[in-house]
Motif scaffolding. Sequence first.
Motif, PDB file in Angstrom:
ATOM      1  N   ARG A   1     -30.061 -76.132  27.458  1.00 11.13           N
ATOM      2  CA  ARG A   1     -30.288 -75.910  26.123  1.00 11.13           C
ATOM      3  C   ARG A   1     -29.320 -75.530  25.494  1.00 11.13           C
ATOM      4  NH1 ARG A   1     -35.457 -78.464  26.231  1.00 11.13           N
ATOM      5  NH2 ARG A   1     -36.659 -77.404  27.918  1.00 11.13           N
ATOM      6  N   ALA A   2     -28.259 -74.654  25.884  1.00  7.72           N
ATOM      7  CA  ALA A   2     -27.077 -74.106  25.347  1.00  7.72           C
ATOM      8  C   ALA A   2     -26.216 -75.196  25.128  1.00  7.72           C
ATOM      9  CB  ALA A   2     -26.479 -72.995  26.231  1.00  7.72           C
ATOM     10  N   GLN A   3     -26.176 -76.085  26.170  1.00  7.79           N
ATOM     11  CA  GLN A   3     -25.283 -77.244  25.991  1.00  7.79           C
ATOM     12  C   GLN A   3     -25.799 -78.213  25.053  1.00  7.79           C
ATOM     13  OE1 GLN A   3     -25.503 -78.511  30.136  1.00  7.79           O
ATOM     14  NE2 GLN A   3     -23.699 -77.479  30.958  1.00  7.79           N
TER      15      GLN A   3
ATOM     16  N   GLU B   1     -23.630 -79.288  21.837  1.00  8.38           N
ATOM     17  CA  GLU B   1     -23.120 -80.656  21.711  1.00  8.38           C
ATOM     18  C   GLU B   1     -23.976 -81.395  20.355  1.00  8.38           C
ATOM     19  OE1 GLU B   1     -24.211 -82.336  25.123  1.00  8.38           O
ATOM     20  OE2 GLU B   1     -22.677 -81.265  26.453  1.00  8.38           O
ATOM     21  N   GLY B   2     -25.022 -81.033  20.106  1.00  5.25           N
ATOM     22  CA  GLY B   2     -25.912 -81.699  19.135  1.00  5.25           C
ATOM     23  C   GLY B   2     -26.425 -80.918  18.007  1.00  5.25           C
ATOM     24  N   GLY B   3     -26.150 -79.387  17.997  1.00  4.75           N
ATOM     25  CA  GLY B   3     -26.711 -78.657  16.781  1.00  4.75           C
ATOM     26  C   GLY B   3     -28.272 -78.259  17.213  1.00  4.75           C
ATOM     27  N   ALA B   4     -28.782 -77.834  15.916  1.00  7.12           N
ATOM     28  CA  ALA B   4     -30.224 -77.270  16.076  1.00  7.12           C
ATOM     29  C   ALA B   4     -30.916 -78.368  16.240  1.00  7.12           C
ATOM     30  CB  ALA B   4     -30.268 -76.624  14.842  1.00  7.12           C
ATOM     31  N   ALA B   5     -30.620 -79.672  15.459  1.00  8.19           N
ATOM     32  CA  ALA B   5     -31.704 -80.721  15.818  1.00  8.19           C
ATOM     33  C   ALA B   5     -31.787 -81.264  17.274  1.00  8.19           C
ATOM     34  CB  ALA B   5     -31.415 -81.795  14.945  1.00  8.19           C
ATOM     35  N   ALA B   6     -30.809 -81.066  17.744  1.00  9.71           N
ATOM     36  CA  ALA B   6     -30.884 -81.668  19.427  1.00  9.71           C
ATOM     37  C   ALA B   6     -31.387 -80.625  20.243  1.00  9.71           C
ATOM     38  CB  ALA B   6     -29.263 -81.614  19.931  1.00  9.71           C
ATOM     39  N   LEU B   7     -31.436 -79.224  19.869  1.00 13.27           N
ATOM     40  CA  LEU B   7     -31.927 -78.192  20.671  1.00 13.27           C
ATOM     41  C   LEU B   7     -33.513 -78.072  20.276  1.00 13.27           C
ATOM     42  CD1 LEU B   7     -32.264 -75.430  22.266  1.00 13.27           C
ATOM     43  CD2 LEU B   7     -31.394 -74.144  20.067  1.00 13.27           C
ATOM     44  N   PHE B   8     -33.748 -78.160  19.048  1.00  5.05           N
ATOM     45  CA  PHE B   8     -35.260 -77.716  18.902  1.00  5.05           C
ATOM     46  C   PHE B   8     -36.166 -79.107  19.154  1.00  5.05           C
ATOM     47  CE2 PHE B   8     -33.628 -74.869  15.295  1.00  5.05           C
ATOM     48  CZ  PHE B   8     -33.620 -73.919  16.081  1.00  5.05           C
TER      49      PHE B   8
ATOM     50  N   GLN C   1     -41.441 -79.254  15.905  1.00  2.00           N
ATOM     51  CA  GLN C   1     -40.640 -80.257  14.762  1.00  2.00           C
ATOM     52  C   GLN C   1     -39.450 -79.341  13.961  1.00  2.00           C
ATOM     53  OE1 GLN C   1     -43.331 -81.754  11.816  1.00  2.00           O
ATOM     54  NE2 GLN C   1     -41.840 -83.350  10.951  1.00  2.00           N
ATOM     55  N   TRP C   2     -38.317 -80.182  13.979  1.00  2.00           N
ATOM     56  CA  TRP C   2     -37.546 -79.581  12.988  1.00  2.00           C
ATOM     57  C   TRP C   2     -37.293 -80.442  11.875  1.00  2.00           C
ATOM     58  CZ3 TRP C   2     -34.806 -75.383  11.679  1.00  2.00           C
ATOM     59  CH2 TRP C   2     -33.621 -75.249  11.039  1.00  2.00           C
TER      60      TRP C   2
END
Length: 315
Positions: A157-159, A163-170, A178-179
């Motif tokens: 998740r940290a990666q 790499e993709g910011g909050a949208a990629a993480l959530f 949903q973000w």
Amino acid sequence: MIEMFLNVDDLAHVRFAISPLQETSFSLWALHYPGEFPLHLRWLRLIRDDLPALDTELLLSLVSRRRWLPDFITPRPLARMPDLAEELATVRRTDPATVAADLAAAYRDEELPPALQGTPAEVRDRIADILESYWHLALAPHWPRMRGVLEADILHRAQLLAEGGAAALFGSLHSNVQWDSGILRLHRMAAPHRVESGRGLTLCPTLFGRRATAPIGDVPRVAYPARGVATLWETVTAPAPDALGSLIGPRKAAVLAALDTPTTTATLARRLSITPSAVSQHLATLRTTGLVTRARVGRVVLYGRSDLGERLLGG
């Protein structure tokens, strides 16, 4: 649905934590409804003969018919990986009024089970005691491998966040998350709730979650299903391709093939039925040749396949 309104400061203070007490409490779902947790059946078989030594009536009563747990038994972890004793001390300090409110919320429209009746302070202390005993019997013997899976998830998740910011993480946490424009929504939650911004966000992977959940009235926190749960109780790993074994040796090929997710040396040794020292030697060679990467997450060192290792294994 739960809505969390997150500002820039909240996103700057996203943190991950592993909670032994959360896993202890959440595992009660598997204990109560084993048919819904097929990936944990082996673990349930391992512990079932020891369970009669505990007050299972009190233990199982912590799960209501709606599958709710009282929030006070899963306090927000204040450290990245707190000790169980620290978390239980927080439970034992819980205000009796909060205990009563959390039990009432968990058992809304239900009668409180006899095992949970009594003064809130007395019930709180009995719950803390039984959770401590249950931890030592059912989870502590298996905690290193459990923690390894949780650590690997956090690294992943940290990666994603880097790499993709909050949208990629959530977007990776679960399908019920949903973000959208600064609002983190958790769908399929029993009670609607709104959490305002300004207090950061704690993300806790869990081995026993079926969807992302969040306690109500707490500092923003989300527990989400960890990746790699299917590998948790594995004792064998699929063999590496014969050609790869001929190239780098069967043991090194087996180690490389076992690194589908970031994994510790101890976990690899257990899966492959070889000694940790032998695994370390193979990993050192694979890392020197660029086939394996290494990352430290807290006190744990995780190994994973590099892009070159992925191509070699796939080829």
